[in-house]
Structure formats: C-alpha cells, structure tokens
Design a protein around this motif. Structure first.
Motif, PDB file in Angstrom:
ATOM      1  N   PRO A 101       9.967   5.264   1.951  1.00 15.64           N
ATOM      2  CA  PRO A 101       9.813   6.102   0.836  1.00 15.64           C
ATOM      3  C   PRO A 101       8.586   7.061   0.302  1.00 15.64           C
ATOM      4  O   PRO A 101       8.926   7.850  -0.179  1.00 15.64           O
ATOM      5  CB  PRO A 101      10.070   4.878  -0.064  1.00 15.64           C
ATOM      6  CG  PRO A 101      10.697   3.755   0.627  1.00 15.64           C
ATOM      7  CD  PRO A 101      10.172   3.941   2.107  1.00 15.64           C
ATOM      8  N   LEU A 102       7.584   6.448   0.690  1.00 20.23           N
ATOM      9  CA  LEU A 102       6.416   7.153   0.799  1.00 20.23           C
ATOM     10  C   LEU A 102       6.638   8.414   1.212  1.00 20.23           C
ATOM     11  O   LEU A 102       6.070   9.403   0.872  1.00 20.23           O
ATOM     12  CB  LEU A 102       5.237   6.338   1.402  1.00 20.23           C
ATOM     13  CG  LEU A 102       3.798   7.196   1.384  1.00 20.23           C
ATOM     14  CD1 LEU A 102       3.240   7.576  -0.007  1.00 20.23           C
ATOM     15  CD2 LEU A 102       2.703   6.579   2.150  1.00 20.23           C
ATOM     16  N   LEU A 103       7.385   8.724   2.637  1.00 15.56           N
ATOM     17  CA  LEU A 103       7.393   9.932   3.023  1.00 15.56           C
ATOM     18  C   LEU A 103       8.055  10.774   2.329  1.00 15.56           C
ATOM     19  O   LEU A 103       8.053  12.088   2.281  1.00 15.56           O
ATOM     20  CB  LEU A 103       7.876   9.906   4.469  1.00 15.56           C
ATOM     21  CG  LEU A 103       8.274  11.121   5.401  1.00 15.56           C
ATOM     22  CD1 LEU A 103       6.879  11.967   5.606  1.00 15.56           C
ATOM     23  CD2 LEU A 103       8.857  10.774   6.758  1.00 15.56           C
ATOM     24  N   THR A 104       9.395  10.193   1.684  1.00 16.61           N
ATOM     25  CA  THR A 104      10.414  10.872   1.005  1.00 16.61           C
ATOM     26  C   THR A 104       9.626  11.788  -0.470  1.00 16.61           C
ATOM     27  O   THR A 104       9.748  12.804  -0.635  1.00 16.61           O
ATOM     28  CB  THR A 104      11.471  10.162   0.640  1.00 16.61           C
ATOM     29  OG1 THR A 104      11.125   9.035  -0.049  1.00 16.61           O
ATOM     30  CG2 THR A 104      12.311   9.709   1.976  1.00 16.61           C
TER      31      THR A 104
ATOM     32  N   LEU B 291       0.865  -1.218  -0.134  1.00 16.05           N
ATOM     33  CA  LEU B 291      -0.012  -0.031  -0.084  1.00 16.05           C
ATOM     34  C   LEU B 291       0.937   1.054   0.007  1.00 16.05           C
ATOM     35  O   LEU B 291       0.595   2.072  -0.849  1.00 16.05           O
ATOM     36  CB  LEU B 291      -1.030  -0.005   1.094  1.00 16.05           C
ATOM     37  CG  LEU B 291      -1.750   1.173   1.161  1.00 16.05           C
ATOM     38  CD1 LEU B 291      -2.796   1.205   0.097  1.00 16.05           C
ATOM     39  CD2 LEU B 291      -2.797   0.909   2.555  1.00 16.05           C
ATOM     40  N   PRO B 292       1.647   1.390   1.030  1.00 14.79           N
ATOM     41  CA  PRO B 292       2.890   2.572   0.882  1.00 14.79           C
ATOM     42  C   PRO B 292       3.673   2.519  -0.548  1.00 14.79           C
ATOM     43  O   PRO B 292       3.608   3.758  -0.974  1.00 14.79           O
ATOM     44  CB  PRO B 292       3.562   2.552   2.079  1.00 14.79           C
ATOM     45  CG  PRO B 292       3.022   1.728   2.948  1.00 14.79           C
ATOM     46  CD  PRO B 292       2.094   0.814   2.020  1.00 14.79           C
ATOM     47  N   VAL B 293       3.872   1.603  -1.091  1.00 14.51           N
ATOM     48  CA  VAL B 293       4.584   1.543  -2.345  1.00 14.51           C
ATOM     49  C   VAL B 293       3.421   2.128  -3.212  1.00 14.51           C
ATOM     50  O   VAL B 293       3.956   2.917  -4.465  1.00 14.51           O
ATOM     51  CB  VAL B 293       5.060   0.193  -2.827  1.00 14.51           C
ATOM     52  CG1 VAL B 293       5.418   0.055  -4.152  1.00 14.51           C
ATOM     53  CG2 VAL B 293       6.060  -0.356  -1.819  1.00 14.51           C
ATOM     54  N   LEU B 294       2.250   1.644  -3.450  1.00 13.80           N
ATOM     55  CA  LEU B 294       1.060   2.150  -4.344  1.00 13.80           C
ATOM     56  C   LEU B 294       1.027   3.711  -4.057  1.00 13.80           C
ATOM     57  O   LEU B 294       0.912   4.530  -5.235  1.00 13.80           O
ATOM     58  CB  LEU B 294       0.072   1.601  -4.191  1.00 13.80           C
ATOM     59  CG  LEU B 294      -1.218   2.039  -4.955  1.00 13.80           C
ATOM     60  CD1 LEU B 294      -1.069   1.931  -6.401  1.00 13.80           C
ATOM     61  CD2 LEU B 294      -2.535   1.320  -4.609  1.00 13.80           C
ATOM     62  N   LEU B 295       1.216   4.121  -2.995  1.00 16.50           N
ATOM     63  CA  LEU B 295       0.653   5.427  -2.819  1.00 16.50           C
ATOM     64  C   LEU B 295       1.968   6.303  -3.084  1.00 16.50           C
ATOM     65  O   LEU B 295       1.818   7.663  -3.831  1.00 16.50           O
ATOM     66  CB  LEU B 295       0.390   5.917  -1.152  1.00 16.50           C
ATOM     67  CG  LEU B 295      -0.792   5.188  -0.738  1.00 16.50           C
ATOM     68  CD1 LEU B 295      -0.794   5.416   0.671  1.00 16.50           C
ATOM     69  CD2 LEU B 295      -2.000   5.943  -1.455  1.00 16.50           C
ATOM     70  N   ALA B 296       3.207   5.745  -2.944  1.00 16.82           N
ATOM     71  CA  ALA B 296       4.435   6.436  -3.378  1.00 16.82           C
ATOM     72  C   ALA B 296       4.522   6.696  -4.856  1.00 16.82           C
ATOM     73  O   ALA B 296       4.749   7.635  -5.362  1.00 16.82           O
ATOM     74  CB  ALA B 296       5.683   5.638  -2.703  1.00 16.82           C
ATOM     75  N   LEU B 297       3.911   5.380  -5.688  1.00 18.98           N
ATOM     76  CA  LEU B 297       3.991   5.582  -6.918  1.00 18.98           C
ATOM     77  C   LEU B 297       3.108   6.706  -7.794  1.00 18.98           C
ATOM     78  O   LEU B 297       3.150   7.230  -8.588  1.00 18.98           O
ATOM     79  CB  LEU B 297       3.733   4.385  -7.632  1.00 18.98           C
ATOM     80  CG  LEU B 297       4.765   3.197  -7.395  1.00 18.98           C
ATOM     81  CD1 LEU B 297       4.244   1.682  -7.854  1.00 18.98           C
ATOM     82  CD2 LEU B 297       6.183   3.322  -8.102  1.00 18.98           C
TER      83      LEU B 297
ATOM     84  N   PRO C 170      -0.212  -3.018 -10.328  1.00 18.33           N
ATOM     85  CA  PRO C 170       0.688  -4.079 -10.725  1.00 18.33           C
ATOM     86  C   PRO C 170       2.129  -3.508 -10.459  1.00 18.33           C
ATOM     87  O   PRO C 170       3.080  -4.662  -9.991  1.00 18.33           O
ATOM     88  CB  PRO C 170       0.525  -4.455 -12.208  1.00 18.33           C
ATOM     89  CG  PRO C 170      -0.227  -3.175 -12.863  1.00 18.33           C
ATOM     90  CD  PRO C 170      -1.207  -2.714 -11.588  1.00 18.33           C
ATOM     91  N   SER C 171       2.461  -2.561 -10.729  1.00 17.84           N
ATOM     92  CA  SER C 171       3.840  -1.909 -10.277  1.00 17.84           C
ATOM     93  C   SER C 171       4.094  -1.931  -8.833  1.00 17.84           C
ATOM     94  O   SER C 171       5.415  -2.323  -8.798  1.00 17.84           O
ATOM     95  CB  SER C 171       3.838  -0.470 -10.798  1.00 17.84           C
ATOM     96  OG  SER C 171       3.771  -0.357 -12.294  1.00 17.84           O
ATOM     97  N   ALA C 172       3.139  -1.773  -8.315  1.00 15.64           N
ATOM     98  CA  ALA C 172       3.159  -1.835  -6.651  1.00 15.64           C
ATOM     99  C   ALA C 172       3.616  -3.120  -6.301  1.00 15.64           C
ATOM    100  O   ALA C 172       4.384  -3.445  -5.356  1.00 15.64           O
ATOM    101  CB  ALA C 172       2.146  -1.089  -6.029  1.00 15.64           C
ATOM    102  N   TYR C 173       2.951  -3.926  -7.007  1.00 17.07           N
ATOM    103  CA  TYR C 173       2.994  -5.414  -6.488  1.00 17.07           C
ATOM    104  C   TYR C 173       4.378  -6.019  -6.922  1.00 17.07           C
ATOM    105  O   TYR C 173       4.997  -6.707  -6.155  1.00 17.07           O
ATOM    106  CB  TYR C 173       2.010  -6.331  -7.127  1.00 17.07           C
ATOM    107  CG  TYR C 173       0.621  -6.744  -6.389  1.00 17.07           C
ATOM    108  CD1 TYR C 173       0.576  -7.722  -5.676  1.00 17.07           C
ATOM    109  CD2 TYR C 173      -0.399  -5.986  -6.436  1.00 17.07           C
ATOM    110  CE1 TYR C 173      -0.361  -7.835  -4.888  1.00 17.07           C
ATOM    111  CE2 TYR C 173      -1.412  -5.886  -5.690  1.00 17.07           C
ATOM    112  CZ  TYR C 173      -1.678  -7.133  -4.782  1.00 17.07           C
ATOM    113  OH  TYR C 173      -2.798  -7.186  -4.049  1.00 17.07           O
TER     114      TYR C 173
END
Length: 446
Positions: free
Chosen positions: A166-169, A21-27, A288-291
């Motif tokens: 990474p999401l925070l940055t 989820l944080p990866v998705l939000l960062a993307l 899919p990119s987050a996955y």
C-alpha cells in the motif's frame, strides 16, 4: 518468496512496528497528496479554481472515507481467515470483496455524477466556483472504479499483513498526481479539470501496477476464478464488519465540519487559524492513525489463530509505544505550535489563532494514543458495532454540544478545540468499560 507478515509468532513490538512504519509513511503521503494538489492549483490557477478544488476535494474525501471504512470489513475478515490457516475461505473473502466493491464502484459513480450539483449546494460552494466544483466532482466520479479499487487493494494487502505494498501504491499515485498537476494545470492551464484528471489518472496507474505485482506474489490465500463470485454469506460478513466503521468515520467527519462552521462564525482570523490548525492536525494524528490500522490487522490474525492472549498483549504494547510518540507530538503542538502554523500562514494573527487551537489538540495527542489502539483492537476482533457506538456518542454526545456551548458563549479557540479531547476522554472510558466487561465475562465462562 513469502511476502506477507505472520502476526501470530515472534516478539510483538518489532513485528508491530515493522508493519506500522509503512502504514505511517503511506498516511503521510496521502496527507501530502491533497496539500500538494491544492498548492499547484493555487500557484497556477485562479481563486475560483482553488475554491472549487478545495470544496470538491472535501466531497471526494468524505466519499473515500466511507469506502475505506467498508474496506475494513475485508481487512478484518481476511486477517481472521489467514490466522485460521484457511486459504480457501481467505480466497473466498477476496473474491466476494471484489464483486461487492465492483457494485459499490458503479453506485458511487452514478450517485456522484447525478448529485454533484446538489452536493455543491450543500457545501455552500461560492457562486464563482460552483461550476468548477461540479466539474471536479464529476470528473473524479468518472474514475470511481479506480478510487474504489485503490482502497480495496489496500485493505487486502493489510489483511495479509503486507503494509509495504500500500505504501508503494500511494507513492506511485502521489508522484504521478504531482506530475499530472504540473503538466495539466501548470503547462496546459486546464485548471479544475486538469487537477481532477491528474488525480484519476494517478490512481488508475497505481491500481494497474498493484494488480500486476499482486499476480506475481506468493499470497496466503487461493484465488481461483470460481472464488470471484457474488457469495452472499461472505458479502454480508464484510458489510457487517465494515458498515459500522464507515458510518462512524462519516459521522465523525460531519461533527468536525460543524466545529469548523462554528469557527467560521467567529470571524475571518479564527476561521483561517482553525483552517491552518486542521491541516497540521492531519499530520499530528498520523502516528495514532497508523497504530489503529496496524492493530486491526495484527489482532485479526491472532484472533483467527486463537491467540487472544497475544492480541491483548499487543493492545497494551501498542498503547505504550504510541504514547511515547504522542508525547513528542503533544510537546511540539503545545509549545511550538506557532512554528508549525508558520509553515502554512504568514499573518501573525492567523498563526496565533492556529496555535491557540493546536494547544487543545496537543492534549488530544496523548489521549488518542489510547483511543486509537483500542479502536484498532476492537475492529480486529470484529466488534465494529461497539466502535461505531462509542464514536457516535463521542461525536454527537460530547464534541458537538461542547463546541456549540463555546460558540454561544463566545469562547476562545482553545476552548473550542477542547471539544475534541473532551470527546476522546469519554470514548476512552467507554472502551475501558467494554474491554474489562468482556474480559470479566470470559473469566466467568467455564
């Protein structure tokens, strides 16, 4: 307090989703980052400024794609060492990565400063925007160390199982970049230079804050000063894992640029429609990119810990859960692509053209649920040479030939768009053959 994720224990799906989820939000923020940047310049700048920032951003995006691919080597190797429970070697990976990417930062800066005019020619920057494109690239290149550090830090955090940092940055960089654009472009009317300076400043502050927070965290690796050195063995392993990923990403980007060029030759409306559709595709492919990123980190830790069975289960759980999200995105793109395209264009003909192209991408939404999870799985296992090979075959063995055939026969945008799912089908077949071949070999090993 422990601030990293142990992927080797507990239920797989909750752990995977909590990281993804944080990866998705960062993307998502990264996708919005470039869109808002261009919107501010479009609101306050000239047409030449818009063209220069758009072209310069494409150049910088390609460079960043290569850096991110190389950084995958750090994520995978670090994750494996953490899974093994080897704090010393994990620290050596981080220390060697710092030295390697410092050299890379200097090389990127030097090359971009010298080659900016040539790159503007290759990108066919319009005469009125040529000087602005060169200026944008060179100003961004001056902050090359921050661009590289920004991506290296993200790879380290993902390797230790922390996707929140990474999401925070990204959030910090996004907010600062928007504020900088409004100030420098909107108020001080600095145009292209203002946009570039805002981008570099945002990433610089984000890097500094990340380093401060990194020092305060309890991390699963030891990083004494002696670990920060040019460790040849470690650096070769990082490059062996990361270089194929970087090359694959670069080649895929080039293949999509050729597809866009084919659409440009089909007329202004087709060109604008594909341009709008590609903006939407950046958002459609976020899940899919987050996955893919999450699967890489998850599998790397479990392979390091000797939990191959858990890594395989994670693959199929990831495919299933990603497919659910992919079905929703496919439904929206296929049946309501006109509403989505209307967010970026008012011309009815352009909206229709974008929707036609999006219908092909709707098919790809379902397929990438499989492909991206497999790619993440193979990356996590360190099988990045295969990832590069299947990506190359898909891009240049299927996508480009199909697109060129459609272009020569004056096919529709839907047919042009089908070049992408056609490539994905072939890549999935290659991944399945590779996966079951490896499983067969293991079952026969005494």
């Amino acid at each position: 307090m422990k601030q990293h994720q142990d992927f080797t224990q507990g239920p797989i799906l909750p752990v995977l989703l909590r990281f993804a989820l944080p990866v998705l939000l960062a993307l998502l923020l990264q996708a919005m980052y470039g869109a808002v940047d261009l919107q501010v310049v479009g609101r306050f700048g000239t047409a030449a400024d818009i063209s220069a920032v758009s072209t310069g951003s494409q150049i910088m995006h390609t460079v960043t794609t290569v850096i991110t691919g190389l950084a995958m080597g750090v994520t995978v190797l670090l994750g494996q060492k953490i899974g093994e429970g080897n704090r010393t070697e994990a620290g050596a990976v981080v220390g060697g990565g710092i030295c390697l990417f410092t050299v890379l930062a200097l090389a990127v800066t030097a090359v971009l400063l010298a080659a900016a005019p040539r790159l503007a020619v290759v990108m066919q920057a319009p005469a009125g925007a040529f000087a602005g494109t060169v200026r944008y690239v060179r100003l961004c290149a001056a902050g090359g160390v921050f661009i590289v550090a920004y991506n290296l830090l993200g790879s380290i955090f993902r390797g230790v199982g922390d996707s929140t940092m990474p999401l925070l940055t990204v959030l910090i960089a996004c907010v600062l970049n928007i504020a900088g654009d409004v100030l420098l472009v909107g108020i001080f009317r600095m145009g292209v230079a203002g946009a570039a300076i805002a981008t570099v400043f945002a990433q610089a502050v984000s890097v500094v804050i990340s380093l401060v927070l990194l020092r305060r965290r309890q991390l699963p690796f030891a990083l004494p000063r002696s670990a920060v050195r040019f460790n040849g063995a470690i650096m070769r392993k990082i490059l062996r894992l990361g270089t194929p990923v970087a090359l694959q990403d670069l080649l895929v980007s080039i293949s999509f640029l050729v597809v866009i060029a084919i659409a440009n030759a089909m007329g202004v409306t087709a060109s604008a429609g594909v341009g709008v559709a590609e903006k939407l595709c950046a958002f459609v492919m976020l899940v899919p990119s987050a996955y893919m990123q999450s699967m890489s980190a998850f599998v790397a830790q479990n392979i390091g810990a000797g939990r191959e069975d858990r890594a395989r289960r994670a693959l199929w759980i990831g495919v299933t859960s990603s497919l659910v999200c992919g079905a929703v995105m496919a439904w929206g793109a296929f049946f309501h692509g006109d509403l989505l395209a209307g967010l970026f264009a008012a011309d009815a003909a352009v909206v229709d053209a974008a929707w036609e192209y999006l219908k092909a991408y709707a098919i790809d939404c379902l397929l990438t649920s499989f492909l991206f999870c497999f790619v993440g799985y193979f990356n996590g296992r360190g099988q990045t040479l295969f990832v590069m090979a299947q990506g190359f075959l898909g891009a240049f063995g299927v996508r480009l030939p199909v697109a060129l055939l459609v272009g020569r026969r004056a096919g529709s945008l839907f047919h042009l768009g089908l070049s992408t799912p056609a490539s994905t089908v072939v890549q999935i077949v290659l991944c399945l053959v590779w996966f079951f071949k490896k499983e067969h070999v293991k079952s026969e090993t005494p």
